[in-house]
Design a protein around this motif. Structure first.
Motif, PDB file in Angstrom:
ATOM      1  N   THR A  49      40.186 -12.311  12.181  1.00  0.00           N
ATOM      2  CA  THR A  49      39.952 -12.968  11.071  1.00  0.00           C
ATOM      3  C   THR A  49      39.150 -11.894  10.019  1.00  0.00           C
ATOM      4  O   THR A  49      39.425 -11.568   9.093  1.00  0.00           O
ATOM      5  CB  THR A  49      39.146 -14.253  11.043  1.00  0.00           C
ATOM      6  N   THR A  50      38.152 -11.213  10.485  1.00  0.00           N
ATOM      7  CA  THR A  50      37.138 -10.108  10.091  1.00  0.00           C
ATOM      8  C   THR A  50      37.083  -8.963  10.899  1.00  0.00           C
ATOM      9  O   THR A  50      37.404  -8.982  12.031  1.00  0.00           O
ATOM     10  CB  THR A  50      35.928 -10.943   9.893  1.00  0.00           C
ATOM     11  N   VAL A  90      32.479  -7.647   7.932  1.00  0.00           N
ATOM     12  CA  VAL A  90      31.155  -7.948   8.060  1.00  0.00           C
ATOM     13  C   VAL A  90      30.198  -6.658   8.481  1.00  0.00           C
ATOM     14  O   VAL A  90      30.733  -5.763   9.207  1.00  0.00           O
ATOM     15  CB  VAL A  90      31.080  -9.080   9.122  1.00  0.00           C
ATOM     16  N   GLU A 100      36.140 -10.292   4.075  1.00  0.00           N
ATOM     17  CA  GLU A 100      36.936  -9.717   5.369  1.00  0.00           C
ATOM     18  C   GLU A 100      36.001  -8.905   6.321  1.00  0.00           C
ATOM     19  O   GLU A 100      36.270  -8.555   7.586  1.00  0.00           O
ATOM     20  CB  GLU A 100      38.146  -9.413   5.305  1.00  0.00           C
ATOM     21  N   ASN A 106      40.765 -13.918   5.876  1.00  0.00           N
ATOM     22  CA  ASN A 106      39.565 -14.915   6.096  1.00  0.00           C
ATOM     23  C   ASN A 106      39.389 -15.769   4.657  1.00  0.00           C
ATOM     24  O   ASN A 106      38.727 -15.440   3.942  1.00  0.00           O
ATOM     25  CB  ASN A 106      38.270 -14.110   6.282  1.00  0.00           C
ATOM     26  N   THR A 124      34.303  -6.354  11.738  1.00  0.00           N
ATOM     27  CA  THR A 124      32.613  -6.233  11.976  1.00  0.00           C
ATOM     28  C   THR A 124      32.414  -4.805  12.120  1.00  0.00           C
ATOM     29  O   THR A 124      32.623  -4.037  13.119  1.00  0.00           O
ATOM     30  CB  THR A 124      32.139  -7.218  13.278  1.00  0.00           C
ATOM     31  N   GLU A 136      30.603 -15.438   8.299  1.00  0.00           N
ATOM     32  CA  GLU A 136      31.805 -15.320   7.640  1.00  0.00           C
ATOM     33  C   GLU A 136      32.511 -16.435   7.009  1.00  0.00           C
ATOM     34  O   GLU A 136      33.285 -16.481   6.248  1.00  0.00           O
ATOM     35  CB  GLU A 136      32.755 -14.304   7.887  1.00  0.00           C
TER      36      GLU A 136
END
Length: 189
Positions: free
Chosen positions: A82-83, A123, A121, A116, A85, A188
């Motif tokens: 999803t993201t 982080v 998106e 996301n 980091t 997020e």
């Protein structure tokens, strides 16, 4: 400002050049803009990292606005489905120059989809930093320089012991900043 170069092979993590890959000593020149860079990985340092993009922006390579954008592939180890980091192992360098735009929204544009839909998106997480005063982004003006007109857009900034974003002037004035569409101090979602 532009730099012209010819492609004669590959370096770093790319595969070695082969006779059929279109590179040669006489390849057409490629144009590379002297912008601070595109974040192409979630690594802590080196080419393609957020840290390097900030260092490049601070170095004065931009004639006007410096855009820091993201184009990180799904194959990157920091992607969780999803993201993406980014976890700095040491504090990120302070932003000490004018007109920097850190644009997390560009990751969605690179992907062609919003991975996301409930938030940004990218982080930036300070969980690896052990200092009690760890700061995410430090917008700093000193007596002989000013960090004005900095925009931070579409990022999740969390896990820092102190501030997610610290705007500070020491002998100078730090002004005209824009923080938008960011999730600061939360996850997020």
């Amino acid at each position: 400002d532009e730099v012209f170069l010819t492609a004669t092979g590959y370096a770093g993590s790319c595969p070695p050049a082969t006779p059929v890959d279109g590179t040669s000593e006489i390849s057409p020149a490629a144009t590379v803009s002297l912008l601070p860079g595109v974040g192409t990985n979630t690594g802590d340092s080196g080419p393609g990292s957020l840290r390097q993009a900030i260092l490049d922006a601070n170095s004065g390579v931009c004639a006007s606005s410096c855009d820091i954008t993201f184009a990180i592939p799904r194959s990157d180890g920091g992607f969780n489905g999803t993201t993406w980091t980014i976890q700095p192992a040491t504090p990120l360098p302070p932003l000490t120059t004018d007109s920097v735009y850190i644009d997390g929204w560009t990751q969605s544009s690179f992907e062609g989809t919003d991975t996301n839909p409930v938030g940004p998106e990218i982080v930036v997480n300070g969980g690896l930093l052990t200092t009690p005063n760890a700061v995410g982004f430090h917008l700093f003006s000193g007596a002989s320089f000013a960090a004005d007109s900095i925009t931070i857009d579409h990022l999740v900034i969390n896990g820092f012991a102190d501030h997610g974003i610290l705007i500070e002037g020491a002998g100078g004035i730090s002004q005209n900043h824009t923080i938008m569409h960011c999730y600061i101090g939360t996850d997020e979602t």
